[in-house]
Scaffold this motif. Structure first.
Motif, short mmCIF file in Angstrom:
data_model
loop_
_atom_site.label_atom_id
_atom_site.label_comp_id
_atom_site.label_asym_id
_atom_site.label_seq_id
_atom_site.Cartn_x
_atom_site.Cartn_y
_atom_site.Cartn_z
N ASP A 81 0.83 -1.20 0.00
CA ASP A 81 0.00 0.00 0.00
C ASP A 81 0.87 1.25 0.00
N ILE A 82 0.40 2.30 -0.64
CA ILE A 82 1.15 3.54 -0.76
C ILE A 82 1.51 4.15 0.59
N GLU A 83 0.70 3.87 1.63
CA GLU A 83 0.98 4.41 2.96
C GLU A 83 1.91 3.53 3.79
N GLY A 84 2.31 2.39 3.22
CA GLY A 84 3.29 1.57 3.90
C GLY A 84 2.74 0.26 4.43
N PRO A 85 3.61 -0.54 5.06
CA PRO A 85 3.23 -1.90 5.48
C PRO A 85 2.22 -1.94 6.62
N LYS B 21 -0.60 -0.62 6.56
CA LYS B 21 -1.93 -0.72 5.93
C LYS B 21 -2.16 -2.15 5.44
N PRO B 22 -3.42 -2.51 5.18
CA PRO B 22 -3.70 -3.86 4.68
C PRO B 22 -2.93 -4.17 3.40
N GLU C 164 -9.81 5.01 -5.19
CA GLU C 164 -8.95 3.95 -5.72
C GLU C 164 -7.96 3.47 -4.67
N ASP C 165 -7.47 2.25 -4.84
CA ASP C 165 -6.32 1.77 -4.08
C ASP C 165 -5.06 2.10 -4.87
N ASN C 166 -3.98 2.33 -4.12
CA ASN C 166 -2.68 2.60 -4.73
C ASN C 166 -1.67 1.64 -4.15
N TRP C 167 -1.16 0.76 -4.99
CA TRP C 167 -0.17 -0.23 -4.56
C TRP C 167 1.14 0.11 -5.25
#
Length: 530
Positions: free
Chosen positions: A74-78, A80-81, A247-250
């Motif tokens: 996830d764009i916010e880091g580990p 996050k789910p 959206e999700d950002n991976w």
């Protein structure tokens, strides 16, 4: 990813919260606190000697030697789910291209946009970000969807620092391909995913790279990848985004906040000329210096928002002086007409002292100008090659010193003067067929004082009559704000293949980096091959 409307609201909220927290407690802004916790990921990108076929399938032998990146998170880091679907990438390079491949698991592959330079992140997409010299400015972005529709753009600096996208920019010569493992835009079945292959010419990145392109062994570029994934539903037998859902950002190397335009947290790609798998990723020796300067930048932005001026020392920013052992010279701050300049110095493993700087628009740079010098001089050579390859000897000669003191040496002889050199070129290469296609490689550029450089390299000329090649050495000087060749020494390789139809005493020699071997003033015939 460009700035999304929903994303912009979230980023603005985060920034507002960060300011309130800092104003109340003199703590660093929240966005940097989150970003600082993210360590940029690293990857060793090997040079390939095998051709890469750009078809989206990733089954070329060359790709089998390249390692996968870590799986995207996830764009916010580990914290996050984990992403629902796996994404990973590979990279390779050669003298002509930077190659990128990505594989995305996806049970429902869909795309709608078909016009180049559409806002591609409105579909599920794959995105590439490249900052060649890692200064947070002058970076490239590419987005593409499962229909292989692309959007390429250039940003002089991040949006948060007043930058705007140049949508007219084109990655000229780029090749992209997509392969769908399943069916595209068909909700009636379940797919496996899709993959992309990208070949970006170094020439398309050269203008703003500020460093050698192609890179040298062990050069490090800031690069990141992002995958945008929208929640969908099926309406009237077609895929449609779920209204009101963001959206999700991976991503490969997460910035820690919902904003990909934070180059300071992009991954680090270390280029290697070694055998695939033999290199070891080296942690950046400048990482601490970069982080301290970025902390100063973020605290300064918050301080300025509160006090309407820039801080003049670390104490005003609530920062303690760092450990003296960490830096050769501790951080200092000075105000400028534009804002502020923060500077520190580090001692490299070689013992050399290197000064680093940042300022109010987040540009982060070192006083080591070797990369920029090399980039400027390489640009001259590539402009020469482009001129030669379109048959324009006049433009080719513009990069030589227009003086009677110009010297060109080859085959034990030296020609003096710009005009004589030009006339020899025209006599030896009277048409496009004789000129062929010129290519340089193995360039080495070393400064000579403040306004000169020595250039070593190999050249190769592809012609229908047969290829020729060799090496060269140049002395270049900065004259009237231009880098000009003042001396050229060119040699032809002993094993170069001569044109089959020409007698041995009439074989044209290779250009000095395209130039012919020169005659002595007394000779009135083409020189013999080296």
């Amino acid at each position: 990813m460009h700035m999304r409307t929903t994303r912009g609201v979230i980023v603005a909220t985060i920034l507002a919260m960060a300011f309130l927290r800092y104003a109340a407690a003199d703590e660093p802004p929240l966005d940097w606190a989150r970003m600082k916790a993210m360590t940029p990921r690293g990857y060793v990108c090997y040079r390939t000697a095998e051709a890469v076929k750009i078809d989206g399938r990733l089954d070329d032998p060359a790709w089998q030697t390249a390692a996968w990146t870590d799986d995207f998170i996830d764009i916010e880091g580990p914290a996050k789910p984990a992403p629902k679907y796996r994404t990973r990438a590979k990279m390779l390079w050669d003298d002509d291209h930077f190659y990128i491949a990505a594989e995305m698991d996806e049970p429902h592959v869909w795309a709608t946009l078909t016009k180049h330079d559409s806002v591609i992140f409105h579909d599920n997409d794959f995105e590439v970000f490249i900052d060649p010299n890692g200064d947070n400015h002058e970076y490239y972005e590419l987005e593409l969807n499962a229909l292989n529709t692309t959007w390429d753009l250039f940003l002089p600096k991040p949006y948060k620092d007043g930058g705007g996208a140049d949508n007219a920019f084109e990655l000229t010569g780029m090749i992209t391909a997509v392969h769908v493992r399943g069916t595209l835009n068909d909700p009636s079945d379940r797919d496996e995913g899709w993959s992309v292959e990208i070949a970006i010419p170094w020439s398309a990145l050269r203008k703003h790279a500020r460093r050698p392109t192609p890179p040298r062994d062990s050069d490090r570029w800031r690069v990141d990848f992002s995958r945008v994934e929208w929640q969908h539903e099926v309406r009237d037998g077609k895929y449609a985004k779920v209204a009101g859902k963001r959206e999700d950002n991976w991503v490969w190397s997460p910035p820690g906040i919902i904003d990909m335009h934070r180059p300071e947290r992009w991954g680090v790609v270390q280029f290697s000329t070694g055998k695939p798998g033999t290199g070891k990723y080296q942690s950046a020796a400048d990482a601490t210096a970069r982080d301290v300067l970025m902390e100063i930048y973020h605290r300064q932005k918050a301080f300025h928002a509160k006090h309407k001026r820039w801080a003049t020392n670390l104490a005003e920013l609530g920062m303690e002086n760092p450990d003296a052992k960490a830096f050769a010279t501790p951080p200092t701050i000075e105000t400028t007409d534009e804002g502020f300049l923060a500077t520190l110095a580090v001692t490299l493993p070689s013992g050399e002292r290197q000064r680093w700087h940042t300022r109010q628009d987040s540009r982060l740079w070192t006083n080591d100008s070797t990369d920029e010098l090399a980039a400027q001089i390489e640009a001259v050579l590539y402009e020469q090659a482009d001129a030669w390859n379109r048959g324009d000897i006049d433009a080719f000669m513009q990069h030589y010193w227009k003086s009677d003191a110009l010297t060109f040496s080859s085959s034990g002889k030296t020609t003096r003067g710009w005009q004589a050199t030009k006339e020899n070129y025209r006599r030896r290469y009277p048409n496009r067929e004789a000129m062929g296609t010129l290519k340089f490689s193995q360039l080495e550029i070393s400064p000579i004082g403040d306004a000169g450089a020595l250039v070593l390299g190999d050249w190769r000329l592809e012609r229908s009559a047969g290829p020729v090649g060799g090496n060269f050495s140049l002395v270049v000087r900065r004259i009237d704000d231009r880098w000009l060749i003042v001396h050229d020494h060119t040699s032809r390789a002993a094993d170069a293949v001569p044109p089959a139809a020409a007698p041995s005493d009439a074989v044209p020699s290779a250009p000095a980096k395209s130039a012919p071997a020169e005659t002595s003033p007394a000779e009135n015939k083409p020189p013999r091959p080296q």
